[in-house]
Motif scaffolding. Structure first.
Motif, PDB file in Angstrom:
ATOM      1  N   ASN A 100       5.088  13.109  -9.984  1.00 33.29           N
ATOM      2  CA  ASN A 100       4.134  13.677 -11.006  1.00 33.29           C
ATOM      3  C   ASN A 100       4.391  15.016 -11.095  1.00 33.29           C
ATOM      4  N   ALA A 101       4.540  15.712  -9.916  1.00 34.74           N
ATOM      5  CA  ALA A 101       4.588  17.144  -9.875  1.00 34.74           C
ATOM      6  C   ALA A 101       6.080  17.383 -10.562  1.00 34.74           C
ATOM      7  N   ILE A 102       7.089  17.093 -10.126  1.00 36.64           N
ATOM      8  CA  ILE A 102       8.319  17.243 -10.731  1.00 36.64           C
ATOM      9  C   ILE A 102       8.548  17.020 -12.193  1.00 36.64           C
ATOM     10  N   CYS A 103       7.798  15.976 -12.489  1.00 34.90           N
ATOM     11  CA  CYS A 103       7.933  16.093 -14.032  1.00 34.90           C
ATOM     12  C   CYS A 103       7.041  16.823 -14.556  1.00 34.90           C
ATOM     13  N   ASP A 104       5.872  17.132 -14.149  1.00 35.16           N
ATOM     14  CA  ASP A 104       5.012  18.337 -14.797  1.00 35.16           C
ATOM     15  C   ASP A 104       5.813  19.450 -14.914  1.00 35.16           C
ATOM     16  N   TYR A 105       6.601  19.700 -13.865  1.00 34.95           N
ATOM     17  CA  TYR A 105       7.134  21.139 -13.797  1.00 34.95           C
ATOM     18  C   TYR A 105       8.512  21.049 -14.965  1.00 34.95           C
ATOM     19  N   LEU A 106       9.311  20.001 -14.854  1.00 39.32           N
ATOM     20  CA  LEU A 106      10.551  20.065 -15.638  1.00 39.32           C
ATOM     21  C   LEU A 106      10.147  19.632 -17.258  1.00 39.32           C
ATOM     22  N   SER A 107       9.005  19.427 -17.487  1.00 42.96           N
ATOM     23  CA  SER A 107       8.423  19.173 -18.863  1.00 42.96           C
ATOM     24  C   SER A 107       7.444  20.364 -19.368  1.00 42.96           C
ATOM     25  N   GLY A 108       7.488  21.640 -18.482  1.00 46.44           N
ATOM     26  CA  GLY A 108       6.740  22.691 -18.674  1.00 46.44           C
ATOM     27  C   GLY A 108       5.404  22.804 -18.528  1.00 46.44           C
ATOM     28  N   ASN A 109       4.848  22.046 -17.953  1.00 51.26           N
ATOM     29  CA  ASN A 109       3.370  21.677 -17.628  1.00 51.26           C
ATOM     30  C   ASN A 109       2.983  22.808 -16.309  1.00 51.26           C
ATOM     31  N   GLU A 113       6.533 -10.543  -2.871  1.00 48.92           N
ATOM     32  CA  GLU A 113       5.404 -10.142  -2.089  1.00 48.92           C
ATOM     33  C   GLU A 113       4.673  -8.853  -2.502  1.00 48.92           C
ATOM     34  N   GLU A 114       5.250  -7.914  -3.330  1.00 47.85           N
ATOM     35  CA  GLU A 114       4.879  -6.871  -3.819  1.00 47.85           C
ATOM     36  C   GLU A 114       4.344  -6.946  -5.254  1.00 47.85           C
ATOM     37  N   GLY A 115       4.471  -8.124  -5.879  1.00 48.80           N
ATOM     38  CA  GLY A 115       3.889  -8.469  -7.210  1.00 48.80           C
ATOM     39  C   GLY A 115       4.957  -7.965  -8.431  1.00 48.80           C
ATOM     40  N   GLY A 116       6.306  -7.941  -7.746  1.00 50.06           N
ATOM     41  CA  GLY A 116       7.497  -7.517  -8.679  1.00 50.06           C
ATOM     42  C   GLY A 116       7.414  -5.740  -8.864  1.00 50.06           C
ATOM     43  N   PHE A 117       6.634  -5.184  -9.271  1.00 53.26           N
ATOM     44  CA  PHE A 117       6.575  -3.643  -9.348  1.00 53.26           C
ATOM     45  C   PHE A 117       5.737  -2.995  -8.088  1.00 53.26           C
ATOM     46  N   PRO A 118       6.513  -2.647  -6.922  1.00 51.64           N
ATOM     47  CA  PRO A 118       5.860  -1.843  -5.794  1.00 51.64           C
ATOM     48  C   PRO A 118       5.164  -0.542  -6.308  1.00 51.64           C
ATOM     49  N   ALA A 119       4.096  -0.481  -5.338  1.00 48.97           N
ATOM     50  CA  ALA A 119       3.423   0.901  -5.580  1.00 48.97           C
ATOM     51  C   ALA A 119       4.234   1.991  -5.051  1.00 48.97           C
ATOM     52  N   MET A 120       4.508   2.936  -5.814  1.00 48.09           N
ATOM     53  CA  MET A 120       5.506   4.029  -5.717  1.00 48.09           C
ATOM     54  C   MET A 120       4.857   4.953  -4.296  1.00 48.09           C
ATOM     55  N   HIS A 121       5.775   5.227  -3.269  1.00 48.15           N
ATOM     56  CA  HIS A 121       5.486   6.141  -2.162  1.00 48.15           C
ATOM     57  C   HIS A 121       5.622   7.550  -2.558  1.00 48.15           C
ATOM     58  N   TYR A 122       6.086   7.858  -3.576  1.00 48.24           N
ATOM     59  CA  TYR A 122       6.426   9.110  -3.877  1.00 48.24           C
ATOM     60  C   TYR A 122       5.705   9.608  -5.138  1.00 48.24           C
ATOM     61  N   THR A 123       4.530   9.117  -5.646  1.00 47.64           N
ATOM     62  CA  THR A 123       3.886   9.363  -6.989  1.00 47.64           C
ATOM     63  C   THR A 123       3.603  10.953  -6.954  1.00 47.64           C
ATOM     64  N   ASP A 124       3.153  11.456  -5.897  1.00 39.95           N
ATOM     65  CA  ASP A 124       2.554  12.881  -5.857  1.00 39.95           C
ATOM     66  C   ASP A 124       3.976  13.733  -6.492  1.00 39.95           C
ATOM     67  N   ALA A 125       5.089  13.329  -5.520  1.00 40.42           N
ATOM     68  CA  ALA A 125       6.304  14.006  -5.950  1.00 40.42           C
ATOM     69  C   ALA A 125       6.652  13.889  -7.231  1.00 40.42           C
ATOM     70  N   GLN A 164      -1.359  10.091   4.593  1.00 39.74           N
ATOM     71  CA  GLN A 164      -0.794  11.290   5.204  1.00 39.74           C
ATOM     72  C   GLN A 164       0.658  11.234   5.109  1.00 39.74           C
ATOM     73  N   SER A 165       1.226  10.046   5.488  1.00 37.53           N
ATOM     74  CA  SER A 165       2.651  10.044   5.563  1.00 37.53           C
ATOM     75  C   SER A 165       3.123  10.018   4.229  1.00 37.53           C
ATOM     76  N   THR A 166       2.695   9.352   3.291  1.00 32.30           N
ATOM     77  CA  THR A 166       3.133   9.380   1.813  1.00 32.30           C
ATOM     78  C   THR A 166       3.124  10.792   1.298  1.00 32.30           C
ATOM     79  N   LYS A 167       1.971  11.329   1.238  1.00 36.72           N
ATOM     80  CA  LYS A 167       1.717  12.713   0.683  1.00 36.72           C
ATOM     81  C   LYS A 167       2.608  13.636   1.436  1.00 36.72           C
ATOM     82  N   ASN A 168       2.958  13.459   2.738  1.00 41.77           N
ATOM     83  CA  ASN A 168       3.765  14.516   3.516  1.00 41.77           C
ATOM     84  C   ASN A 168       5.193  14.281   2.890  1.00 41.77           C
TER      85      ASN A 168
END
Length: 220
Positions: free
Chosen positions: A44-53, A30-42, A77-81
């Motif tokens: 991205n931010a964590i990876c930016d931090y650990l990679s020194g950006n 139903e999700e097409g195999g690879f579902p949308a990530m609900h924690y995309t913002d988290a 709102q719920s996904t960003k929170n």
């Protein structure tokens, strides 16, 4: 539609009951195999931090911003929170993540994101790639699990780590040995950190059998 599943979900599938396996296949179809990530913002931010950006202060500010986000769109709102809370969880466990003699790079900077196993396309995108500080060759990776609804089981995490190890060996190292201690699966809500098993032969057979089952059931 091509049979697809993420490495994290395949790890769950391999430790699930027969009934739960059927449910997983139905859901990923139903999700097409690879579902949308609900924690995309988290993520991205964590990876930016650990990679020194970004700095630790910027990471904290991002967490506060996301936790206080308000929108007429309840899903947005719920996904960003949730991402804001996930970053807060990460800050608590950060000191437990120890990676020695490695350069840390964002997984999104690398092209190969999947591996085919027994007819199934397995999404195996690392959140972060670990490179040798001496040779800058790929030696490992980090993958996060953010779900608050279910803790990551050790067996499931080790299957996911085995998949990631095979992905790196097949796509980035020409079959050279990857350090299992540098394949880290991190359950962000609980702070548990799992490494790839030293021996993966038996688990690879289980993974292949599981993918054969998914492929056979995909059109049913």
């Amino acid at each position: 539609m091509e049979a697809k599943i993420t490495a994290n979900k395949l790890g769950e599938y391999l430790t699930a009951s027969a009934r739960r396996r059927r449910s997983i296949i139905k859901t990923i179809q139903e999700e097409g195999g690879f579902p949308a990530m609900h924690y995309t913002d988290a993520r991205n931010a964590i990876c930016d931090y650990l990679s020194g950006n970004i700095s630790s202060q910027q990471l904290l500010e991002k967490s506060i911003e996301l936790k206080n986000y308000v929108s007429d769109n309840n899903f947005s709102q719920s996904t960003k929170n949730a991402s804001g809370a996930a970053i807060e969880d990460f800050i608590e466990l950060e000191d437990e993540i120890v990676v020695k003699n490695c350069l840390i790079r964002k997984g999104s900077d690398f092209q190969e994101n999947s591996i085919e196993i027994s007819g199934v396309k397995v999404g195996a995108k690392p959140d972060l790639m670990l490179l040798s500080a001496d040779t800058e060759e790929v030696v490992g990776c980090i993958k996060f699990h953010f779900s608050q609804s279910a803790s990551l089981e050790k067996d499931s995490a080790e299957y996911t780590a085995t998949i990631m190890k095979k992905h790196l060996e097949d796509n980035y190292t020409g079959g050279n040995k990857i350090d299992p201690k540098k394949i880290l699966i991190i359950d962000n809500p609980t702070g548990e950190i799992y490494e790839a098993p030293k021996s993966t032969k038996s688990r690879l057979k289980d993974i292949e059998a599981g993918c054969e089952e998914i492929f056979a059931r995909w059109e049913i």
